[in-house]
Design a protein around this motif. Structure first.
Motif, PDB file in Angstrom:
ATOM      1  N   VAL A 134      -1.611  -8.103   1.713  1.00  0.00           N
ATOM      2  CA  VAL A 134      -0.191  -8.447   1.629  1.00  0.00           C
ATOM      3  C   VAL A 134       0.082  -9.719   2.421  1.00  0.00           C
ATOM      4  N   GLY A 135       1.216 -10.307   2.128  1.00  0.00           N
ATOM      5  CA  GLY A 135       1.658 -11.471   2.884  1.00  0.00           C
ATOM      6  C   GLY A 135       0.942 -12.747   2.505  1.00  0.00           C
TER       7      GLY A 135
ATOM      8  N   GLU B 116       6.212  -0.847  -2.953  1.00  0.00           N
ATOM      9  CA  GLU B 116       5.269   0.156  -3.463  1.00  0.00           C
ATOM     10  C   GLU B 116       5.928   1.532  -3.477  1.00  0.00           C
TER      11      GLU B 116
ATOM     12  N   ALA C 177       1.626  -3.743  -5.883  1.00  0.00           N
ATOM     13  CA  ALA C 177       1.003  -2.880  -4.876  1.00  0.00           C
ATOM     14  C   ALA C 177      -0.318  -2.312  -5.382  1.00  0.00           C
TER      15      ALA C 177
ATOM     16  N   ARG D 192      -2.276   6.730   3.196  1.00  0.00           N
ATOM     17  CA  ARG D 192      -3.212   5.678   3.587  1.00  0.00           C
ATOM     18  C   ARG D 192      -3.528   5.808   5.059  1.00  0.00           C
TER      19      ARG D 192
ATOM     20  N   ILE E  58       1.307   8.849  -2.272  1.00  0.00           N
ATOM     21  CA  ILE E  58       0.369   7.904  -1.664  1.00  0.00           C
ATOM     22  C   ILE E  58       0.124   8.322  -0.221  1.00  0.00           C
TER      23      ILE E  58
ATOM     24  N   MET F 108       6.887   4.027  -6.642  1.00  0.00           N
ATOM     25  CA  MET F 108       6.345   5.376  -6.708  1.00  0.00           C
ATOM     26  C   MET F 108       7.468   6.402  -6.888  1.00  0.00           C
TER      27      MET F 108
ATOM     28  N   LYS G 254      -3.187   1.717  10.276  1.00  0.00           N
ATOM     29  CA  LYS G 254      -3.951   0.714  11.011  1.00  0.00           C
ATOM     30  C   LYS G 254      -5.262   1.297  11.551  1.00  0.00           C
TER      31      LYS G 254
ATOM     32  N   PRO H 116       1.487   6.020  -9.842  1.00  0.00           N
ATOM     33  CA  PRO H 116       1.275   6.734  -8.578  1.00  0.00           C
ATOM     34  C   PRO H 116       2.479   7.626  -8.299  1.00  0.00           C
TER      35      PRO H 116
ATOM     36  N   ALA I 126       6.114  -5.255   1.224  1.00  0.00           N
ATOM     37  CA  ALA I 126       5.098  -4.738   0.292  1.00  0.00           C
ATOM     38  C   ALA I 126       5.127  -3.210   0.258  1.00  0.00           C
TER      39      ALA I 126
ATOM     40  N   GLU J 295       6.321  -9.121   5.964  1.00  0.00           N
ATOM     41  CA  GLU J 295       5.688  -9.098   4.639  1.00  0.00           C
ATOM     42  C   GLU J 295       5.065  -7.729   4.346  1.00  0.00           C
ATOM     43  N   GLU J 296       4.577  -7.078   5.393  1.00  0.00           N
ATOM     44  CA  GLU J 296       4.012  -5.741   5.189  1.00  0.00           C
ATOM     45  C   GLU J 296       5.132  -4.754   4.855  1.00  0.00           C
TER      46      GLU J 296
ATOM     47  N   SER K 197      -1.601   0.568  -4.965  1.00  0.00           N
ATOM     48  CA  SER K 197      -1.530   1.929  -5.493  1.00  0.00           C
ATOM     49  C   SER K 197      -1.215   1.910  -6.988  1.00  0.00           C
ATOM     50  N   MET K 198      -0.336   1.018  -7.387  1.00  0.00           N
ATOM     51  CA  MET K 198       0.034   0.910  -8.801  1.00  0.00           C
ATOM     52  C   MET K 198      -1.163   0.437  -9.619  1.00  0.00           C
TER      53      MET K 198
ATOM     54  N   ALA L 189       8.718   6.285 -10.353  1.00  0.00           N
ATOM     55  CA  ALA L 189       7.746   6.905 -11.270  1.00  0.00           C
ATOM     56  C   ALA L 189       7.886   8.424 -11.216  1.00  0.00           C
TER      57      ALA L 189
END
Lengths: 257, 427
Positions: free
Chosen positions: A67-68, B417, A79, A121, A119, B421, A124, A116, B413, B409-410, A81-82, B424
């Motif tokens: 990202v970024g 996302e 993304a 993850r 999700i 989801m 970090k 999706p 994003a 930015e994170e 995941s998609m 969906a």
């Protein structure tokens, strides 16, 4: 219609080119995120050369992964995941959960018809990622690929005390000094990675058909370790590393239409 | 540096910008809100410069006013600072002063700024043993210890023992403690004198305030949300009438706000709402929360925090049904304070209930780094939301004032996302 998907990871950049529904080229370029745009462009050029087309023949490009980072030659970023959900539906439509293990991520995507719906993850935390294995393989003086061979020859289970990749190094050094066999250490590391991934699968809710994708999917030891923990077989597509890029190319085609 | 002057300049700029760039989508009352804030900051600066008694972090604004002073919530000031470039400086000061660094930055940094003289100092420090939030209590104790030092003015300090449970006995006990606090304040701070009649009037103003928030609660159930996300996430506590010197002006803000929302609901709105979410914990100013969520056509119905009184879940000021009797002003204060105490299961219960009442599709749980009591509840809330309501939760981890843990930015994003989801799942 020709479309492309680019998946930029921390250690590799992947490209897939589709001509309508057919994969006409794929490229996996080793390189980190220092010059993501440059690597993405290079991978794309190499893929187009393989496909025998020009860059200008590509109607739409979608990027995914880190990202970024602005990829100027892609029309958009989607993304991971998609992209994984779309890609895995194409290669193994019976998939209910896609488990993407990469150099710096573990991502679990529960899918429904290529979308999706849940999700999870690693955030970090490096435990449960390729980084975790890399630390151990370096200390053992082997390549990460060789860890499976050692794992399969292991005779004893070692439960690593460290749940954190930061403390892992000192624990492995202690084991080496205690003359623990490299095979058992390799098994401990691979099982450790699997155990860190397992809670993510529980987070989305276990299902029958779990497909392993990403850079670590080709590591047979990881698949065996996960199967041991889950008590079920995992599905692994023929080219697990390019699934996200494939999904991105599919999305590029959908958006261009 | 004087952070109150910075806040005054900030509000002056915002009001000027609003006049130069009117926005028909904006509520008229939003401008009134910024005017109220500006008046508040101006009066605070004048009081500070004139050496009048000030009671920052006091347990209650109505009680502070009834004593003849003003309450000042440091965190409330800090979160609206126009410029966060001082964050590294305050962070270093936190380390230098030996304050706990791994703690909610919304408390550590303003406290450092206050000790450094950039926010108004207290005339009396009050610490409590377990009030609204443990971090609040913890840091108020630290603040009290610092300001009690000779070099910082030997500010008198008082500690309240706040009960951990909610019952009539606890209300009476805490009311007794507040009575002791009042006596201590009168004896130790020149110019403070408790006026019970004034206290009753102020409680009436607060009762009207809560009545307005209850009306807003109902109006927020309308789809689409009849306000922008920025306007929606105005926390009721920020516009508590007694936090300002002109409670009537604050009540006017609420009155106009409710009228406008009713009008919008009655007429209908041309606004697309794809998703409806509860945002848990303060929206950090270093992220473009409103820009990102508006782009995703995601309505943020509420800032999920202790909101028991403002949602009707807990009794309002003046309620006589709960204990079968009228409460004294100090007992009213005690009930209000105890009603907002955050307890693990109650917190999770409240968040789930809010989502249900407001028809939420998802929860955005901003897991604040260093939040000792609700930070760890993200997973519990997420599990319950999925199981009981069938809705997903995204857990974002970061600080409020420091962007290091969650870069913009994170955030963009991850939110994109998550929105994809949730859509969906809905389809």
């Amino acid at each position: 219609m020709i479309t492309a998907g680019i998946d930029i990871g921390t250690e590799t950049t992947k490209v897939v080119i589709l001509d309508n529904n057919e994969v006409i080229a794929r490229e996996v370029l080793i390189g980190g995120d220092e010059d993501a745009v440059g690597l993405g462009k290079k991978a794309l050029e190499q893929a187009t050369a393989k496909a025998g087309i020009e860059l200008t023949d590509i109607k739409n490009i979608i990027a995914t992964g880190l990202v970024g980072i602005n990829i100027p030659f892609a029309s958009g970023q989607v993304a991971e995941s998609m992209c994984i959900a779309r890609g895995v539906e194409r290669v193994l439509p019976s998939t209910m959960i896609a488990l993407d293990l990469g150099a710096s991520k573990s991502l679990v995507v529960k899918c429904n018809h290529g979308k999706p719906i849940k999700i999870a993850r690693n955030g970090k935390c490096a435990a449960g990622t390729g980084k975790y294995l890399e630390i151990v393989s370096k200390l053992l003086g082997v390549e990460t690929d060789e860890m499976t061979g050692l794992f399969l020859k292991s005779k004893a289970d070692i439960d690593f005390q460290s749940t954190c990749a930061v403390f892992l190094e000192s624990e492995v050094i202690s084991l080496i000094h205690m003359k623990t066999s490299p095979e058992d250490i390799a098994r401990g590391a691979i099982m450790g990675l699997a155990k860190r991934t397992y809670p993510l699968l529980l987070d989305v809710g276990l299902e029958e058909k779990i497909t392993l994708v990403g850079g670590l999917a080709g590591n047979r030891g990881i698949a065996i370790a996960l199967e041991e923990l889950l008590g079920q077989k995992l599905l692994v597509p023929p080219e697990p590393q390019i699934v996200a890029a494939l999904g991105a190319a599919i999305i590029a085609r959908e958006r261009a239409s | 540096m004087n952070l109150i002057k910075d806040l005054i300049a900030r509000n002056q700029n915002i009001l000027r910008d609003m006049d130069e760039h009117p926005d028909p989508a904006r509520l008229r009352s939003t401008r009134m809100g910024f005017e109220v804030e500006l008046d508040g900051y101006t009066e605070l600066l004048e009081a500070w410069q004139a050496g009048k008694p000030l009671l920052p972090q006091f347990p209650s604004s109505t009680l502070a006013k009834a004593l003849g002073s003003q309450n000042v919530i440091y965190q409330d000031l800090f979160i609206f600072l126009p410029d966060l470039s001082g964050v590294p400086r305050y962070t270093q000061a936190v380390y230098d002063m030996g304050m706990p660094a791994y703690s909610c930055d919304v408390f550590t940094l303003p406290n450092a700024a206050a000790i450094m003289g950039e926010l108004p100092p207290p005339s009396l420090s009050v610490a409590d043993s377990g009030g609204v939030c443990r971090v609040w209590s913890y840091h108020n104790k630290i603040l009290a210890e610092h300001f009690n030092k000779p070099e910082l003015g030997s500010v008198p300090k008082f500690e309240i023992d706040t009960p951990k449970d909610y019952s009539e006995e606890s209300v009476k006990y805490l009311a007794g403690q507040l009575g002791e606090l009042v006596k201590f304040a009168e004896e130790n701070v020149p110019g403070l004198k408790y006026d019970e009649d004034r206290h009753k009037e102020l409680i009436k103003a607060d009762t009207k305030w809560v009545d307005y928030t209850l009306k807003e609660w109902e109006l927020k159930k309308h789809i689409p949300l009849p306000m922008s996300n920025m306007e929606s996430l105005v926390h009721p506590l920020h516009f508590e009438p007694c936090l300002y010197s002109t409670p009537d002006k604050v009540l006017d803000f609420w009155r106009v706000r409710i009228e406008e929302l009713k009008e919008r609901v009655a007429k209908g709105m041309d606004k697309e709402e794809k998703l409806r979410c509860l945002w848990v914990w303060p929206p950090p100013p270093h992220l473009d929360v409103f820009g990102v969520t508006e782009r995703l056509k995601m309505s943020l119905v509420m800032w999920g925090a202790p909101l028991g009184v403002f949602s009707g879940r807990y009794p309002n000021w003046g309620d006589e049904e709960e204990f079968g009797r009228k409460l004294s002003p100090l007992e009213e204060e005690a009930r209000y304070v105890l009603g907002e105490v955050v307890r693990g299961k109650t917190w999770a219960d409240d968040v789930i209930w809010m989502c249900q009442e407001l028809g939420c599709d998802a929860i955005i749980y901003y897991q604040l780094t260093g939040c000792l009591h609700v930070g760890g509840l993200a997973k519990l809330v997420a599990e319950r939301a999925e199981k009981e309501l069938g809705i997903p939760t995204i857990v974002l981890s970061g600080k409020t004032l420091d962007p290091a843990d969650l870069p913009p930015e994170e955030f963009d994003a991850r939110m994109t996302e998550f929105a994809d989801m949730v859509l969906a799942r809905k389809s």
